[in-house]
Design a protein around this motif. Structure first.
Motif, PDB file in Angstrom:
ATOM      1  N   VAL B  71       0.882  -1.196   0.001  1.00 21.40           N
ATOM      2  CA  VAL B  71      -0.040   0.013   0.150  1.00 21.40           C
ATOM      3  C   VAL B  71       0.861   1.369   0.056  1.00 21.40           C
ATOM      4  CG1 VAL B  71      -1.763   1.319   1.260  1.00 21.40           C
ATOM      5  CG2 VAL B  71      -1.919  -1.227   0.980  1.00 21.40           C
ATOM      6  N   LEU B  89      -8.935   1.715  -2.092  1.00 15.72           N
ATOM      7  CA  LEU B  89      -8.875   0.578  -2.183  1.00 15.72           C
ATOM      8  C   LEU B  89      -9.951  -0.421  -1.698  1.00 15.72           C
ATOM      9  CD1 LEU B  89      -4.916   0.092  -1.281  1.00 15.72           C
ATOM     10  CD2 LEU B  89      -5.911   0.066  -3.497  1.00 15.72           C
ATOM     11  N   GLU B  93     -11.762  -2.926  -4.244  1.00 23.83           N
ATOM     12  CA  GLU B  93     -11.882  -4.111  -3.853  1.00 23.83           C
ATOM     13  C   GLU B  93     -13.121  -4.724  -3.601  1.00 23.83           C
ATOM     14  OE1 GLU B  93     -10.389  -5.023  -0.014  1.00 23.83           O
ATOM     15  OE2 GLU B  93      -9.620  -7.188  -0.562  1.00 23.83           O
ATOM     16  N   ILE B  98      -9.281  -4.997  -7.887  1.00 25.76           N
ATOM     17  CA  ILE B  98      -8.390  -5.401  -7.167  1.00 25.76           C
ATOM     18  C   ILE B  98      -8.448  -6.533  -6.233  1.00 25.76           C
ATOM     19  CG2 ILE B  98      -7.394  -3.121  -7.251  1.00 25.76           C
ATOM     20  CD1 ILE B  98      -7.815  -2.898  -4.267  1.00 25.76           C
ATOM     21  N   GLU B  99      -7.045  -7.155  -5.949  1.00 26.96           N
ATOM     22  CA  GLU B  99      -7.076  -7.969  -4.804  1.00 26.96           C
ATOM     23  C   GLU B  99      -5.871  -7.837  -3.858  1.00 26.96           C
ATOM     24  OE1 GLU B  99      -6.312 -11.238  -7.401  1.00 26.96           O
ATOM     25  OE2 GLU B  99      -8.227 -11.442  -8.211  1.00 26.96           O
ATOM     26  N   ARG B 100      -6.153  -8.117  -2.697  1.00 22.51           N
ATOM     27  CA  ARG B 100      -5.313  -7.897  -1.593  1.00 22.51           C
ATOM     28  C   ARG B 100      -4.742  -9.249  -0.899  1.00 22.51           C
ATOM     29  NH1 ARG B 100      -8.182  -2.809   1.306  1.00 22.51           N
ATOM     30  NH2 ARG B 100      -6.078  -2.298   1.810  1.00 22.51           N
ATOM     31  N   SER B 110       0.156  -5.325   3.283  1.00 21.70           N
ATOM     32  CA  SER B 110      -0.736  -6.205   2.557  1.00 21.70           C
ATOM     33  C   SER B 110      -0.397  -5.808   0.861  1.00 21.70           C
ATOM     34  CB  SER B 110      -2.152  -5.811   2.655  1.00 21.70           C
ATOM     35  OG  SER B 110      -2.590  -4.563   2.077  1.00 21.70           O
ATOM     36  N   VAL B 112      -1.135  -5.486  -2.734  1.00 25.25           N
ATOM     37  CA  VAL B 112      -2.406  -5.335  -3.762  1.00 25.25           C
ATOM     38  C   VAL B 112      -1.987  -5.547  -5.046  1.00 25.25           C
ATOM     39  CG1 VAL B 112      -3.826  -3.348  -4.329  1.00 25.25           C
ATOM     40  CG2 VAL B 112      -2.820  -3.463  -2.064  1.00 25.25           C
TER      41      VAL B 112
END
Lengths: 172, 172
Positions: B71, B89, B93, B98-100, B110, B112
């Motif tokens: 991040v 974010l 999400e 997006i994916e985290r 985390s 991203v």
DNA sequence: CGCATTCACTTAACATGTTAAGTATCTCCG
DNA sequence: CGGAGATACTTAACATGTTAAGTGAATGCG
């Protein structure tokens, strides 16, 4: 400040990415944003000491240079949208930095002007503000600064209104 | 568009103001702001059609060019502050763009990354985005644009960190 | 080991940006 | 003159900018 821990993890990152999209940090909007931020970063501390935000300062400066103005005209001059301006004027009025009175000829319009207190506040900020501007000019170079200003103006003009062609050959 | 009514009122305004403060609409911060707005005005309609704000687009572009990022790194790349990024974010999400996932080595971080849907969305926006950029380049002139970009980068660098002198002749 | 510090975020709170809707006033035309 | 439409703001609602505080997880040092 430049190194980060946990870099050992990166060794396992997938290769990929042939076209880095020409580094989007060099795109025009990003460069303009970053440049402006770099400039404003110089001014903000001084403004903050005087209890002013950037926008409030813009409004006071605009008012100082045009005496009194209608809200719409002021919005254009200070480059703020109506709603933002409306709120900020409410606050500046509560702080007695500006004054408003309804226009005699048209009850819809209100004339805004800087107050005595507003003038005093500006006078107390102006010196450091000018010093900072001078510092920027010196660091970047007066010649280059003038060039840059010219180009920025041109850019804005070249992107104004018309939907397609450039305005020098506009057919209107 | 240029004339205003009620101008007859102005005749009674006090004279005053010897130094118009060199028209503050030509100050560097204002020029940068206006130029950037002129540029973004070209892009916003297209982004809007695709349900993206300027900042969301910046984030997707940044992610597309660097695979996955923490991040903090993303904030630096997309030039957003942590809190703004955090909120955006969360929304991206929720929209599955997006994916985290939490970093294995450090539970605080985390990672991203852009999702498959995110990539598809970018692909659908990119063409019109590039067309607009090309249009701007053509209107302003490719040569001048390159010059301007160079100067903006220089300006930012010349105002970076050091408190006083410029870095090429810095005495450290 | 233990615990204060630092770090990487996230939340909170408030100001502004941005679009849409609301309100009062004015203009104009039938 | 009277009502439809245009004007000049203001309010509302939501996203972002900005600073400060909060939270949980690493670090470092005694």
């Amino acid at each position: 400040m430049t190194k980060r821990p946990a870099d050992s993890e990166n060794a396992s990152a997938p290769a990929a990415r042939q076209v880095p999209m020409r580094d989007f940090s060099r795109s025009l909007p990003m460069l303009l944003l970053r440049a402006r931020e770099a400039v404003m970063r110089q001014f903000r501390p001084s403004l903050r000491e005087h209890g002013l935000t950037e926008q409030q300062w813009r409004i006071l400066r605009a008012l100082a240079s045009i005496e009194a103005a209608e809200v719409t005209e002021l919005a254009r001059t200070a480059f703020l949208l109506g709603p933002s301006l409306s709120r900020i004027l409410r606050d500046l009025e509560a702080r007695n930095l500006i004054e408003r009175k309804t226009a005699k000829a048209d009850q819809r319009r209100s004339m805004v002007s800087i107050s005595r207190d507003g003038v005093k506040l500006m006078a107390s900020v102006a010196p450091s503000s000018e010093a900072i501007y001078a510092e920027i000019t010196q660091r970047f170079g007066a010649r280059k600064l003038a060039e840059l200003q010219e180009m920025l103006g041109e850019l804005e003009r070249s992107l104004a209104a018309p939907g397609a062609a450039d305005e020098t050959t506009a057919e209107e």
